[in-house]
Design a protein around this motif. Sequence first.
Motif, mmCIF file in Angstrom:
data_model
loop_
_atom_site.group_PDB
_atom_site.id
_atom_site.type_symbol
_atom_site.label_atom_id
_atom_site.label_comp_id
_atom_site.label_asym_id
_atom_site.label_seq_id
_atom_site.Cartn_x
_atom_site.Cartn_y
_atom_site.Cartn_z
ATOM 1 N N LEU B 12 0.884 -1.161 0.000
ATOM 2 C CA LEU B 12 0.000 0.000 0.000
ATOM 3 C C LEU B 12 0.923 1.213 0.000
ATOM 4 O O LEU B 12 1.678 1.409 0.944
ATOM 5 C CB LEU B 12 -0.867 -0.045 1.256
ATOM 6 N N GLU B 13 0.892 1.986 -1.072
ATOM 7 C CA GLU B 13 1.876 3.062 -1.204
ATOM 8 C C GLU B 13 1.311 4.396 -0.746
ATOM 9 O O GLU B 13 0.260 4.814 -1.207
ATOM 10 C CB GLU B 13 2.347 3.200 -2.658
ATOM 11 N N PHE B 14 2.031 5.045 0.146
ATOM 12 C CA PHE B 14 1.765 6.443 0.494
ATOM 13 C C PHE B 14 3.015 7.218 0.102
ATOM 14 O O PHE B 14 3.822 7.553 0.962
ATOM 15 C CB PHE B 14 1.510 6.607 1.988
ATOM 16 N N GLY B 15 3.206 7.468 -1.162
ATOM 17 C CA GLY B 15 4.433 8.130 -1.590
ATOM 18 C C GLY B 15 5.625 7.247 -1.303
ATOM 19 O O GLY B 15 5.668 6.095 -1.726
ATOM 20 N N ASP B 16 6.577 7.781 -0.536
ATOM 21 C CA ASP B 16 7.776 7.002 -0.234
ATOM 22 C C ASP B 16 7.554 6.020 0.902
ATOM 23 O O ASP B 16 8.392 5.161 1.146
ATOM 24 C CB ASP B 16 8.922 7.943 0.138
ATOM 25 N N ILE B 17 6.461 6.200 1.647
ATOM 26 C CA ILE B 17 6.179 5.288 2.748
ATOM 27 C C ILE B 17 5.339 4.152 2.189
ATOM 28 O O ILE B 17 4.193 4.350 1.812
ATOM 29 C CB ILE B 17 5.458 6.016 3.880
ATOM 30 N N VAL B 18 5.933 2.971 2.102
ATOM 31 C CA VAL B 18 5.228 1.823 1.538
ATOM 32 C C VAL B 18 4.868 0.881 2.672
ATOM 33 O O VAL B 18 5.740 0.372 3.367
ATOM 34 C CB VAL B 18 6.090 1.111 0.487
ATOM 35 N N ILE B 19 3.561 0.695 2.870
ATOM 36 C CA ILE B 19 3.083 -0.242 3.886
ATOM 37 C C ILE B 19 3.035 -1.617 3.251
ATOM 38 O O ILE B 19 2.555 -1.755 2.120
ATOM 39 C CB ILE B 19 1.701 0.231 4.366
ATOM 40 N N TYR B 20 3.589 -2.617 3.923
ATOM 41 C CA TYR B 20 3.551 -3.946 3.320
ATOM 42 C C TYR B 20 2.920 -4.952 4.275
ATOM 43 O O TYR B 20 3.117 -4.903 5.473
ATOM 44 C CB TYR B 20 4.943 -4.399 2.861
ATOM 45 N N PHE B 21 2.141 -5.842 3.692
ATOM 46 C CA PHE B 21 1.462 -6.888 4.451
ATOM 47 C C PHE B 21 2.120 -8.217 4.111
ATOM 48 O O PHE B 21 1.911 -8.762 3.034
ATOM 49 C CB PHE B 21 -0.020 -6.933 4.082
ATOM 50 N N SER B 22 2.930 -8.709 5.042
ATOM 51 C CA SER B 22 3.468 -10.067 4.896
ATOM 52 C C SER B 22 2.682 -10.947 5.861
ATOM 53 O O SER B 22 1.956 -10.428 6.701
ATOM 54 C CB SER B 22 4.965 -10.064 5.222
ATOM 55 N N PRO B 23 2.781 -12.275 5.763
ATOM 56 C CA PRO B 23 2.023 -13.121 6.712
ATOM 57 C C PRO B 23 2.258 -12.733 8.159
ATOM 58 O O PRO B 23 1.324 -12.768 8.975
ATOM 59 C CB PRO B 23 2.556 -14.525 6.410
ATOM 60 N N PHE B 24 3.479 -12.326 8.487
ATOM 61 C CA PHE B 24 3.789 -11.942 9.871
ATOM 62 C C PHE B 24 3.087 -10.646 10.253
ATOM 63 O O PHE B 24 2.358 -10.584 11.256
ATOM 64 C CB PHE B 24 5.308 -11.791 10.012
ATOM 65 N N THR B 25 3.269 -9.608 9.431
ATOM 66 C CA THR B 25 2.693 -8.309 9.804
ATOM 67 C C THR B 25 1.172 -8.340 9.728
ATOM 68 O O THR B 25 0.503 -7.682 10.528
ATOM 69 C CB THR B 25 3.229 -7.189 8.899
ATOM 70 N N ILE B 26 0.613 -9.119 8.803
ATOM 71 C CA ILE B 26 -0.850 -9.137 8.690
ATOM 72 C C ILE B 26 -1.456 -9.843 9.901
ATOM 73 O O ILE B 26 -2.532 -9.466 10.382
ATOM 74 C CB ILE B 26 -1.277 -9.782 7.350
ATOM 75 N N THR B 27 -0.746 -10.828 10.460
ATOM 76 C CA THR B 27 -1.235 -11.487 11.671
ATOM 77 C C THR B 27 -1.299 -10.499 12.828
ATOM 78 O O THR B 27 -2.322 -10.396 13.524
ATOM 79 C CB THR B 27 -0.295 -12.652 12.042
#
Lengths: 150, 217
Positions: B12-27
């Motif tokens: 999920l891109e907010f300009g240079d700040i890219v939020i990423y959902f990996s199995p770990f972070t999504i948990t």
Amino acid sequence: MIIQKISRILSNFDNILPLFAAACAVMSIITLISLPLAYHEDQLYPKRIVPGSTLNPYDRGGPPFTQAEIHSQYPENSPTAGYVTAYLTPFSLFLSEYTSYMGTTIVAHPGGILDEILYNTRGLDTVVEPTILFIAFAIAAYIFRKGGDE
Amino acid sequence: MNEIGGAPLFFLEFGDIVIYFSPFTITLFLLALVFSVFVLVSRPERQIDIAFGADAFYAKVISLSELKFRRFMSIACGLACMGAMVTGDLFDFTLFVSLVGICNVGIVAAVKSRHVQNAAYQYGLVALAGTVPMFAAAAMVAATTGTLSMLELAEGTIQVPLAARALLVLGVMGEGMAPFYAAKAEMFRAPGAPYVIMCSLSSLLIFLRVAEVILVL
């Protein structure tokens, strides 16, 4: 036995702040010993201060209404980055051409210059920073009003 | 990239700040989300003190205004946790962690117990001091590697100095992790169960996330 003693000290929350301060001091000394660290020349968002510019602290270079070159991490995510001087309204352009105060009237002058590094490429940071402030204000206001009631 | 928490599922891109959902972070994100929903819908507990030697008890009732404020702070804390769990930018992560620290003070700010207030004061001071090493670490990472994006840092082309990692861990520890946990543990003595549990849960989530951040850097 020693663990018992340590945990007894740690369980008193009055000892937490001195302990943390000591940890910070030790860590600072270790950091100072590990100096010097090499500075990486290829930085994001490079900026030069141009002493003669009337837009001085916010001058990203380039003429108004065209795009300046901004070194961002993911340029494809912020296609409009670099239009900093394009935000100049005609009045702002007039101010910047005839006075030397345009760069410092940013707060008082809506439609002036926006620092597009903050608002365009790192927008989420700009949202979280005021959120921290607002939460702190909310707590302070609540405690203040609660104190007034009693 | 160095995939500690599994391959990123989507970005999920907010300009240079890219939020990423990996199995770990999504948990972790879902855990924070579910608990925030619990806080939203549940009523606070009522602590009962039995009076010894008599057939009586005291019930501690939370007033409606206090309840509203604490619920607001708990949900803000939940949102801050969710942000800290999935963000892919180091500076953004430090901002979210300091927001969690402030919200934790806010959750117990309305409690009348003197003991809890003292603990919250001590915790607030440590959380405040903890932001200094945390932002220092982010600044050192930016200066020595030229980037703040975890996705770029994870490629491992440029080594992050050990001192920066240690400062980051120290700063996050100040936000409520062992061995600086005692003040936070005393804060749970406040009545109002689902709200004060958010203090504990946020510490746990941030602990899990900072472990991933340090391994990725």
